[in-house]
Design a protein around this motif. Structure first.
Motif, mmCIF file in Angstrom:
data_model
loop_
_atom_site.group_PDB
_atom_site.id
_atom_site.type_symbol
_atom_site.label_atom_id
_atom_site.label_comp_id
_atom_site.label_asym_id
_atom_site.label_seq_id
_atom_site.Cartn_x
_atom_site.Cartn_y
_atom_site.Cartn_z
ATOM 1 N N UNK A 1 0.891 -1.135 0.072
ATOM 2 C CA UNK A 1 -0.097 0.095 -0.164
ATOM 3 C C UNK A 1 0.891 1.198 -0.093
ATOM 4 N N UNK A 2 0.559 2.272 -0.635
ATOM 5 C CA UNK A 2 1.305 3.512 -0.646
ATOM 6 C C UNK A 2 0.520 4.824 -0.509
ATOM 7 N N UNK A 3 1.114 5.830 0.384
ATOM 8 C CA UNK A 3 0.391 6.872 0.695
ATOM 9 C C UNK A 3 1.656 8.039 0.191
ATOM 10 N N UNK A 4 1.271 9.043 -0.611
ATOM 11 C CA UNK A 4 1.779 10.240 -1.110
ATOM 12 C C UNK A 4 1.544 11.386 -0.400
ATOM 13 N N UNK A 5 2.473 12.160 0.180
ATOM 14 C CA UNK A 5 1.993 13.426 0.650
ATOM 15 C C UNK A 5 2.192 14.497 -0.500
ATOM 16 N N UNK A 6 1.363 15.337 -0.466
ATOM 17 C CA UNK A 6 1.445 16.496 -1.593
ATOM 18 C C UNK A 6 1.498 17.897 -0.933
ATOM 19 N N UNK A 7 1.636 18.889 -1.739
ATOM 20 C CA UNK A 7 2.044 20.237 -1.449
ATOM 21 C C UNK A 7 0.854 20.714 -0.442
ATOM 22 N N UNK A 8 -0.118 20.271 -0.476
ATOM 23 C CA UNK A 8 -1.503 20.764 0.488
ATOM 24 C C UNK A 8 -1.844 19.839 1.449
ATOM 25 N N UNK A 9 -0.941 18.653 1.765
ATOM 26 C CA UNK A 9 -1.671 17.927 2.672
ATOM 27 C C UNK A 9 -1.406 18.491 4.044
ATOM 28 N N UNK A 10 -2.176 18.187 5.106
ATOM 29 C CA UNK A 10 -2.068 18.789 6.477
ATOM 30 C C UNK A 10 -2.059 18.001 7.247
ATOM 31 N N UNK A 11 -1.947 18.360 8.722
ATOM 32 C CA UNK A 11 -1.701 17.455 9.892
ATOM 33 C C UNK A 11 -2.898 16.581 9.778
ATOM 34 N N UNK A 12 -3.994 17.079 9.708
ATOM 35 C CA UNK A 12 -5.388 16.526 9.919
ATOM 36 C C UNK A 12 -5.291 15.239 8.887
ATOM 37 N N UNK A 13 -4.846 15.549 7.792
ATOM 38 C CA UNK A 13 -4.998 14.328 6.761
ATOM 39 C C UNK A 13 -4.343 13.288 7.326
ATOM 40 N N UNK A 14 -2.834 13.263 7.575
ATOM 41 C CA UNK A 14 -1.878 12.346 8.183
ATOM 42 C C UNK A 14 -2.501 11.570 9.494
ATOM 43 N N UNK A 15 -3.227 12.448 10.348
ATOM 44 C CA UNK A 15 -3.633 11.908 11.424
ATOM 45 C C UNK A 15 -4.804 10.789 11.266
ATOM 46 N N UNK A 16 -5.705 11.282 10.189
ATOM 47 C CA UNK A 16 -6.930 10.398 9.990
ATOM 48 C C UNK A 16 -6.483 9.186 9.287
ATOM 49 N N UNK A 17 -5.524 9.166 8.385
ATOM 50 C CA UNK A 17 -4.830 8.166 7.963
ATOM 51 C C UNK A 17 -4.345 7.184 9.077
ATOM 52 N N UNK A 18 -3.577 7.744 9.927
ATOM 53 C CA UNK A 18 -3.193 7.031 11.290
ATOM 54 C C UNK A 18 -4.267 6.302 12.234
ATOM 55 N N UNK A 19 -5.376 7.125 12.205
ATOM 56 C CA UNK A 19 -6.444 6.778 13.078
ATOM 57 C C UNK A 19 -7.316 5.297 12.346
ATOM 58 N N UNK A 20 -7.407 5.593 11.045
ATOM 59 C CA UNK A 20 -7.886 4.492 10.248
ATOM 60 C C UNK A 20 -7.131 3.278 10.246
ATOM 61 N N UNK A 21 -5.888 3.280 10.185
ATOM 62 C CA UNK A 21 -5.000 2.138 10.126
ATOM 63 C C UNK A 21 -4.847 1.525 11.626
ATOM 64 N N UNK A 22 -5.089 2.214 12.719
ATOM 65 C CA UNK A 22 -5.227 1.977 14.150
ATOM 66 C C UNK A 22 -6.283 0.753 14.209
ATOM 67 N N UNK A 23 -7.441 1.077 13.395
ATOM 68 C CA UNK A 23 -8.551 0.144 13.625
ATOM 69 C C UNK A 23 -8.484 -1.244 13.364
ATOM 70 N N UNK A 24 -7.104 -1.513 12.532
ATOM 71 C CA UNK A 24 -6.746 -2.843 12.414
ATOM 72 C C UNK A 24 -5.975 -3.442 13.594
ATOM 73 N N UNK A 25 -6.016 -2.746 14.498
ATOM 74 C CA UNK A 25 -5.531 -3.459 15.897
ATOM 75 C C UNK A 25 -6.741 -4.264 16.589
ATOM 76 N N UNK A 26 -7.953 -4.008 16.120
ATOM 77 C CA UNK A 26 -9.015 -4.696 16.331
ATOM 78 C C UNK A 26 -8.952 -6.018 15.666
ATOM 79 N N UNK A 27 -8.989 -7.145 16.271
ATOM 80 C CA UNK A 27 -8.711 -8.425 15.505
ATOM 81 C C UNK A 27 -9.945 -8.580 14.516
ATOM 82 N N UNK A 28 -11.222 -8.128 14.973
ATOM 83 C CA UNK A 28 -12.270 -8.439 14.176
ATOM 84 C C UNK A 28 -12.798 -7.086 13.176
ATOM 85 N N UNK A 29 -11.876 -6.297 13.215
ATOM 86 C CA UNK A 29 -12.102 -4.839 12.172
ATOM 87 C C UNK A 29 -12.501 -5.344 10.751
#
Length: 616
Positions: free
Chosen positions: A570-598
Motif C-alpha cells: 500500500x502506498x501513501x504520497x503526501x502533496x503540497x497541500x497535505x495537512x496534519x489532519x490528513x495524516x492523523x486521519x490515515x493513522x487513526x484509520x490504520x489503528x482500527x486494524x488493531x481490532x482483530x475483528x475490524x
C-alpha cells in the motif's frame, strides 16, 4: 558532519542517499525565509524530535487509546516549531481547494497542477466534486482552459525547428520554465501527452550505439518504465537495473557503481534513468549517481514526476545538467483538469537523438491550443454586440489545430482593438501558490508530516508484540529520515502475522474517504538465503477473509519469478497541500486494524447494506 555510510571519511561520497539535504536551511539561504528558526541538520536530530511527537506514549495496542487530533497536533507543533510558519499553505487550501476535506482525503497523487480547484470551478461550474477513487463525471473530463492537439512530428525535428504555436502555448511554456528555474538557453521544452508518452518518446528517439544499454534505478514497477524498456529492447539495447537492499531499500551501491563504470567504450554507454527519490517508498538517492554516470559517458534522464512543487530548485541544473528531464502537470487531486507531461531536452545533447530520417513520427508530442469551446463562446459574444460588421471576422468552425490558431489570432486582434482582455490571460494559480510559499516551507512541511506519519505507523503494535514479534504495520524503505521523499510504502499484518491484502486495505480506506494507492516493489536483494526465505515467507502469508475480494496474487518462491512478481504494498504520497489532519486521519484509520475483528465487522457492515462482497 560525517554521513552514516562514509565511515567517518567525509571525502568519500555516499552513494546511498546519505547526503546533505538541499532542503536544510543554511546561512546563505536563511534570508529567503527568516521565519524558519529551527531546523534539523541530520536524521538523528529529526529522530530525536520525532520521538517526542507522541510523548509520553511509545506504542499503542488499542485503536481507542490513540490520542485525539487536538492533543496530537499540540505535540506535533512542540516537536516541529517551524511547521507553524507554513500556515499560508492552509490558507491556500481552504480558499482554493475546498474539495480537500474530511470526505476527500487524498494520498494517491504525485506531482503538481497548473490551476487551482476553485479556478477550474469558476471556468467550468458544471464540474462536480468527485472522489479521487471514482470516475469523474463527463463534464469533468472537458479541458477547462485549453485543448490538446497531437503533432505529427518527431522529437529531433521538434527540437531543431519547433513549429507553429499559439500565444497561449508560448506563455505557458515561459511560465513553466520560470517556475522550474530552467534556462531556455540550455533546454528545449517539449509538451507531451503524459508521463508514459514521454518515456516512450525518449526511448524511441534515443540514438543507441551497437550493444548500447539502458540502466534504470527504480525499486517499484512502473508503467512508464515498462514501456521505455520494451522500446529500448526493440532497438537491441541491453536492459540493466539497480538492486535494493532489504529492508531499507537503499541502492546496492557496489553493484550499481560497477555497472556505471564498466570497462567498455564510453561512447557506447547508453541511457541512465534516475529519480532523486522513490515515488513509492520515499527512499532518497544521491546526486553522486548522476555525476558518476556523466563522467563515465552515460546520457542521463532525470525523472522528476514525483517532485514536490519548487523541488526543482534543488536540482542544481547548472552543476549537473542532465540530458533529459521529465515532469508532469497531469494528475491532481482525483480530478482530470487540462494537463500534460513536460520533456526538457538539453540543446547540446541533440546529437544523441535520432535525426528525422531515422526517427519515425511520434504521437506523443502535443500542442496547447485555446479551448475551442472558449474561442467559440468569445466569438459569439463579440458577434452579439452592437458593433460595425467589419470589425468582426466571422470564421467557420475550425477542424484542425492550425485553423484554431488562426481563429484565435483573429479574435486576439479584435479583442486588442476593442480594449478587451485576451483569451490567453490564463493564471496558473497552482504554480503561483507554490511560488508564494517557497521551497523551504514546502520542503520542511512535507518532511515533518511524512516523518510524523512513519513514526505514528510504527507505534501501532499488536498486544502480544514482544512475544510474537508481529507489528501491525511493516514499513518498506527508510523509516524516520531527514532526506526521505514524501511517500511511504507499507503493509498491514493481522495478529496472526498474515498480511491483509493491500487492495483490501485500499478499498476499506476508500470507504472511509481516504484515497490510497498500491504498488509492487521489485529488484530487492537480501543479506543471505535464510533472511530471504524468512522474509518472503512472511510476505507470502496473505489472510483470506470470506466476503472480501482482492487481487494481490500469490508470491512465488523462485528468485526469477519473485523478481517478476515483487512485493505488493500500500502506498501513501503526501502533496503540497497535505495537512496534519490528513495524516492523523490515515493513522487513526490504520489503528482500527488493531481490532482483530475490524475486517470482519466491515464485511458484515456492507452485507447489511445488501452488498455480498467488497469489490476491489
Amino acid at each position: 558532519m560525517n554521513t552514516p555510510c562514509a565511515g567517518g571519511e567525509t571525502s568519500q561520497p555516499c552513494y546511498n542517499g546519505c547526503f546533505r539535504s538541499p532542503f536544510i536551511v543554511s546561512d546563505s539561504n536563511k534570508s529567503q525565509n527568516s521565519s524558519v528558526s529551527v531546523v534539523f541538520g541530520s536524521s538523528h536530530d529529526l529522530e530525536e524530535a520525532t520521538s517526542y511527537t507522541l510523548h509520553p506514549y511509545t506504542q499503542f495496542t488499542n485503536h481507542e487509546a490513540i490520542p485525539s487530533l487536538q492533543e496530537s497536533y499540540a505535540n506535533f507543533i512542540k516537536a516541529y516549531p517551524p511547521f507553524g510558519n507554513t500556515s499560508e499553505v492552509d490558507r491556500i487550501r481552504a480558499q482554493e481547494y475546498p474539495h480537500l476535506n474530511l470526505s476527500n482525503i487524498c494520498f494517491d497523487y504525485t506531482g503538481h497542477g497548473l490551476f487551482s480547484y476553485v479556478q477550474q470551478q469558476r471556468f467550468c461550474p458544471s464540474t462536480s466534486v468527485a472522489s479521487s477513487s471514482s470516475c469523474p463525471p463527463p463534464s469533468a473530463l472537458e479541458p477547462p482552459f485549453f485543448d490538446i492537439s497531437h503533432k505529427p512530428v518527431n522529437l529531433h525535428s521538434q527540437i531543431l525547428h519547433g513549429g507553429q504555436e499559439s500565444e497561449l502555448e508560448s506563455r505557458i511554456r515561459e511560465r513553466i520554465m520560470a517556475f522550474m528555474n530552467i534556462s531556455e538557453a540550455d533546454y528545449t521544452l517539449v509538451f507531451i501527452a503524459n508521463e508514459v508518452s514521454a518515456f516512450k518518446l525518449v526511448a524511441e528517439s534515443f540514438q543507441f550505439q551497437s550493444n548500447g544499454e539502458l540502466l534504470t534505478v527504480y525499486d517499484h514497477r512502473s508503467e512508464a518504465l515498462d514501456v521505455m524498456m520494451e522500446a529500448c529492447k526493440a532497438q537491441g539495447a541491453h536492459i540493466l537495473s539497480a538492486e535494493f537492499c532489504w529492508p531499507k531499500l537503499g541502492i546496492k551501491y557496489k553493484k550499481l557503481k560497477k555497472m556505471i563504470m564498466s570497462k567498455r567504450d564510453k561512447r557506447k554507454r547508453g541511457l541512465f534513468v534516475f529519480p532523486l527519490h522513490s515515488r513509492v517508498t520515499g527512499a532518497p538517492y544521491s546526486y553522486v549517481w548522476m555525476s558518476l554516470a556523466q563522467e563515465n559517458g552515460w546520457h542521463v534522464l532525470v525523472d522528476a514526476c514525483a517532485f514536490a512543487p519548487k523541488e526543482m530548485d534543488t536540482l542544481g541544473l547548472t552543476m549537473f545538467k542532465p540530458d533529459f528531464l521529465i515532469c508532469s502537470f497531469h494528475k491532481v487531486y482525483g480530478e482530470n483538469p487540462s494537463g500534460f507531461g513536460c520533456l526538457f531536452v538539453k540543446k547540446s545533447s541533440v546529437s544523441a537523438i535520432k535525426d528525422s530520417a531515422n526517427n519515425p513520427t511520434s504521437l506523443g508530442i502535443i500542442s496547447l491550443l485555446p479551448a475551442f469551446r472558449q474561442t467559440q463562446d468569445l466569438q459569439e459574444e463579440l458577434q452579439s454586440e452592437t458593433s460595425p460588421p467589419h470589425e468582426i471576422e466571422v470564421v467557420s468552425v475550425a477542424q484542425s489545430s492550425s485553423e484554431i490558431v488562426e481563429l484565435q489570432t483573429s479574435l486576439e486582434s479584435t479583442l486588442s482593438r476593442r480594449g478587451l482582455s485576451s483569451v490567453n490571460e490564463i493564471e496558473c494559480k497552482g504554480l503561483e501558490h507554490a511560488d508564494s510559499v517557497g521551497l523551504i516551507q514546502i520542503s520542511c512541511r512535507a518532511k515533518y508530516l511524512i516523518n510524523w506519519l512513519v513514526n505514528a505507523m510504527m507505534s501501532l503494535q499488536h498486544p502480544h508484540h514482544p512475544q510474537t514479534g508481529i507489528s501491525l504495520i511493516r514499513i518498506y524503505g527508510p523509516n524516520i529520515n531527514a532526506h526521505r521523499g514524501p511517500a511511504v510504502a507499507f503493509n498491514v499484518f493481522d495478529w496472526k502475522g498474515e498480511k491483509v491484502d493491500p487492495l483490501i486495505v485500499q478499498k476499506l480506506a476508500d470507504r472511509n474517504n481516504i484515497s490510497l494507492s498500491s504498488a509492487v516493489l521489485q529488484k530487492i536483494r537480501f543479506f543471505d538465503k535464510n533472511e530471504e526465505d524468512r522474509e518472503m515467507g512472511i510476505e507470502s502469508r496473505v489472510c483470506e477473509v470470506k466476503g472480501l475480494r482482492g487481487q494481490c496474487g500469490n508470491y512465488i518462491k523462485t528468485e526469477r519469478e519473485r523478481n517478476e512478481c515483487g512485493i505488493s504494498v500500500v502506498t501513501a504520497a503526501l502533496g503540497f497541500l497535505t495537512n496534519f489532519e490528513d495524516v492523523y486521519r490515515l493513522w487513526a484509520f490504520l489503528s482500527r486494524f488493531l481490532d482483530a475483528d475490524f475486517v470482519e465487522k466491515e464485511r458484515w457492515r456492507y452485507m447489511a447494506l445488501n452488498q455480498t462482497t467488497i469489490d476491489i
